[in-house]
Write an enzyme that holds these catalytic residues in place. Sequence first.
Site, PDB file in Angstrom:
ATOM      1  N   CYS A  67       6.689  20.670   5.257  1.00 35.00           N
ATOM      2  CA  CYS A  67       6.571  19.679   4.474  1.00 35.00           C
ATOM      3  C   CYS A  67       6.618  19.609   3.120  1.00 35.00           C
ATOM      4  O   CYS A  67       6.671  18.849   1.975  1.00 35.00           O
ATOM      5  CB  CYS A  67       4.494  19.928   4.304  1.00 35.00           C
ATOM      6  SG  CYS A  67       3.797  19.835   5.111  1.00 35.00           S
ATOM      7  N   HIS A  69       0.108   3.980  -1.363  1.00 31.60           N
ATOM      8  CA  HIS A  69       1.859   3.323  -1.017  1.00 31.60           C
ATOM      9  C   HIS A  69       2.465   3.509  -3.046  1.00 31.60           C
ATOM     10  O   HIS A  69       3.575   2.897  -2.986  1.00 31.60           O
ATOM     11  CB  HIS A  69       1.729   1.787  -1.052  1.00 31.60           C
ATOM     12  CG  HIS A  69       1.716   1.496   0.070  1.00 31.60           C
ATOM     13  ND1 HIS A  69       0.126   1.234   0.818  1.00 31.60           N
ATOM     14  CD2 HIS A  69       2.193   1.507   1.786  1.00 31.60           C
ATOM     15  CE1 HIS A  69       0.179   0.956   1.478  1.00 31.60           C
ATOM     16  NE2 HIS A  69       1.684   0.856   2.466  1.00 31.60           N
ATOM     17  N   GLU A 100      -7.029  14.627   5.015  1.00 26.58           N
ATOM     18  CA  GLU A 100      -5.413  13.992   5.488  1.00 26.58           C
ATOM     19  C   GLU A 100      -4.054  14.138   6.532  1.00 26.58           C
ATOM     20  O   GLU A 100      -3.475  13.617   7.031  1.00 26.58           O
ATOM     21  CB  GLU A 100      -4.399  15.788   4.917  1.00 26.58           C
ATOM     22  CG  GLU A 100      -3.137  15.232   4.709  1.00 26.58           C
ATOM     23  CD  GLU A 100      -2.064  16.755   4.124  1.00 26.58           C
ATOM     24  OE1 GLU A 100      -2.266  16.622   3.014  1.00 26.58           O
ATOM     25  OE2 GLU A 100      -1.879  17.488   5.002  1.00 26.58           O
TER      26      GLU A 100
END
Length: 151
Positions: free
Chosen positions: A26, A76, A137
Amino acid sequence: MNNKIRITKQFDFETGHALYGYDGKCKNVHGHSYKLSVTVIGIPINDTSNVKYGMVIDFGDLKKIVASEIVDKFDHATVFNKNTPHIELANELEKRGHNVILVDYQPTSEMMLVDFAKKIKNRLPNNIKLHSLKLQETGSSHAEWYANDQS
Protein backbone atom coordinates in the site's frame (compact mmCIF):
# COMPACT_ATOMS: atom_id res chain seq x y z
CA MET A 1 -42.57 9.41 23.80
CA ASN A 2 -39.04 10.15 22.59
CA ASN A 3 -38.11 7.18 20.44
CA LYS A 4 -34.58 7.62 19.14
CA ILE A 5 -34.14 6.07 15.73
CA ARG A 6 -30.96 5.44 13.74
CA ILE A 7 -31.00 6.15 10.02
CA THR A 8 -28.28 4.76 7.72
CA LYS A 9 -27.44 5.69 4.15
CA GLN A 10 -24.71 4.03 2.08
CA PHE A 11 -22.46 5.76 -0.44
CA ASP A 12 -20.03 4.39 -3.02
CA PHE A 13 -16.97 6.15 -4.38
CA GLU A 14 -13.66 5.29 -6.05
CA THR A 15 -10.55 6.81 -4.52
CA GLY A 16 -6.83 6.33 -5.00
CA HIS A 17 -4.23 6.74 -2.28
CA ALA A 18 -0.74 5.78 -1.18
CA LEU A 19 0.61 5.27 2.33
CA TYR A 20 3.97 6.97 2.60
CA GLY A 21 6.47 5.04 4.74
CA TYR A 22 4.30 1.92 4.90
CA ASP A 23 6.14 -1.43 4.80
CA GLY A 24 3.81 -3.20 2.37
CA LYS A 25 2.20 -2.93 -1.05
CA CYS A 26 0.00 0.00 0.00
CA LYS A 27 3.01 2.31 -0.18
CA ASN A 28 2.30 2.24 -3.94
CA VAL A 29 -0.42 4.37 -5.47
CA HIS A 30 -3.56 2.23 -5.73
CA GLY A 31 -7.29 2.60 -5.38
CA HIS A 32 -10.38 1.20 -3.70
CA SER A 33 -14.09 1.00 -4.37
CA TYR A 34 -15.09 2.42 -1.01
CA LYS A 35 -18.49 1.91 0.58
CA LEU A 36 -19.32 4.45 3.27
CA SER A 37 -22.25 3.84 5.62
CA VAL A 38 -23.39 6.92 7.54
CA THR A 39 -25.66 6.40 10.54
CA VAL A 40 -27.31 9.31 12.32
CA ILE A 41 -29.61 9.21 15.34
CA GLY A 42 -32.52 11.38 16.33
CA ILE A 43 -36.21 11.55 17.20
CA PRO A 44 -38.72 11.43 14.34
CA ILE A 45 -40.43 14.77 13.69
CA ASN A 46 -43.74 14.82 15.57
CA ASP A 47 -45.25 17.92 13.95
CA THR A 48 -48.02 16.82 11.55
CA SER A 49 -47.76 20.11 9.65
CA ASN A 50 -44.08 19.48 8.85
CA VAL A 51 -43.51 17.97 5.40
CA LYS A 52 -40.86 15.73 7.00
CA TYR A 53 -43.37 14.43 9.59
CA GLY A 54 -42.35 11.01 10.90
CA MET A 55 -38.75 11.31 9.67
CA VAL A 56 -35.56 11.65 11.71
CA ILE A 57 -33.94 13.22 8.65
CA ASP A 58 -34.92 13.01 5.01
CA PHE A 59 -32.62 10.46 3.31
CA GLY A 60 -32.26 13.02 0.51
CA ASP A 61 -31.03 15.68 2.94
CA LEU A 62 -28.50 13.27 4.43
CA LYS A 63 -27.40 12.38 0.90
CA LYS A 64 -26.83 16.07 0.04
CA ILE A 65 -24.62 16.57 3.11
CA VAL A 66 -22.47 13.48 2.55
CA ALA A 67 -22.28 13.98 -1.22
CA SER A 68 -21.10 17.59 -0.95
CA GLU A 69 -18.65 16.99 1.92
CA ILE A 70 -17.19 13.62 0.91
CA VAL A 71 -18.40 11.73 -2.16
CA ASP A 72 -18.22 14.59 -4.67
CA LYS A 73 -14.71 15.49 -3.45
CA PHE A 74 -13.18 12.04 -2.95
CA ASP A 75 -14.73 10.18 -5.89
CA HIS A 76 -12.09 9.56 -8.58
CA ALA A 77 -9.53 11.59 -6.65
CA THR A 78 -6.16 10.52 -5.29
CA VAL A 79 -5.40 11.30 -1.64
CA PHE A 80 -1.90 11.96 -0.35
CA ASN A 81 -0.48 13.00 3.01
CA LYS A 82 0.82 16.51 2.28
CA ASN A 83 3.45 16.20 5.02
CA THR A 84 5.46 13.64 3.05
CA PRO A 85 7.52 13.61 -0.17
CA HIS A 86 4.29 12.51 -1.90
CA ILE A 87 3.64 16.25 -2.19
CA GLU A 88 5.94 16.26 -5.24
CA LEU A 89 3.94 13.48 -6.90
CA ALA A 90 0.70 15.25 -6.00
CA ASN A 91 1.91 18.51 -7.56
CA GLU A 92 2.94 16.73 -10.75
CA LEU A 93 -0.41 14.94 -11.03
CA GLU A 94 -2.31 18.19 -10.43
CA LYS A 95 -0.26 19.86 -13.18
CA ARG A 96 -1.46 17.11 -15.50
CA GLY A 97 -5.10 17.70 -14.61
CA HIS A 98 -5.61 14.97 -12.02
CA ASN A 99 -7.97 15.40 -9.07
CA VAL A 100 -5.69 15.31 -6.02
CA ILE A 101 -6.63 15.80 -2.37
CA LEU A 102 -3.89 16.72 0.07
CA VAL A 103 -4.60 15.89 3.70
CA ASP A 104 -2.59 16.36 6.89
CA TYR A 105 -2.93 12.71 7.90
CA GLN A 106 -1.96 9.27 6.60
CA PRO A 107 -4.88 8.43 4.25
CA THR A 108 -5.82 5.12 5.84
CA SER A 109 -9.47 4.11 6.23
CA GLU A 110 -9.15 4.87 9.94
CA MET A 111 -7.92 8.42 9.49
CA MET A 112 -10.30 9.11 6.61
CA LEU A 113 -13.17 8.26 9.00
CA VAL A 114 -11.90 10.78 11.56
CA ASP A 115 -11.88 13.41 8.80
CA PHE A 116 -15.31 12.38 7.45
CA ALA A 117 -16.88 12.41 10.93
CA LYS A 118 -15.75 15.98 11.53
CA LYS A 119 -17.04 17.14 8.14
CA ILE A 120 -20.44 15.44 8.47
CA LYS A 121 -21.01 16.54 12.09
CA ASN A 122 -20.46 20.18 11.07
CA ARG A 123 -23.32 19.98 8.57
CA LEU A 124 -25.98 18.03 10.50
CA PRO A 125 -28.99 19.86 11.97
CA ASN A 126 -28.74 20.43 15.75
CA ASN A 127 -31.33 17.78 16.59
CA ILE A 128 -29.49 15.06 14.63
CA LYS A 129 -26.31 13.42 15.91
CA LEU A 130 -23.78 11.40 13.97
CA HIS A 131 -23.94 7.90 15.47
CA SER A 132 -21.42 5.93 13.41
CA LEU A 133 -19.51 5.60 10.18
CA LYS A 134 -18.35 2.44 8.46
CA LEU A 135 -15.84 2.61 5.62
CA GLN A 136 -15.51 -0.61 3.62
CA GLU A 137 -12.16 -0.56 1.81
CA THR A 138 -12.24 -4.05 0.31
CA GLY A 139 -14.70 -6.93 0.34
CA SER A 140 -13.19 -8.22 3.57
CA SER A 141 -11.84 -5.08 5.30
CA HIS A 142 -13.52 -2.10 6.90
CA ALA A 143 -13.02 0.50 9.63
CA GLU A 144 -15.69 1.92 11.91
CA TRP A 145 -16.13 5.19 13.85
CA TYR A 146 -18.63 5.41 16.71
CA ALA A 147 -19.60 8.63 18.51
CA ASN A 148 -19.81 6.68 21.80
CA ASP A 149 -16.14 5.67 21.48
CA GLN A 150 -14.91 9.27 21.25
CA SER A 151 -13.68 10.99 24.41
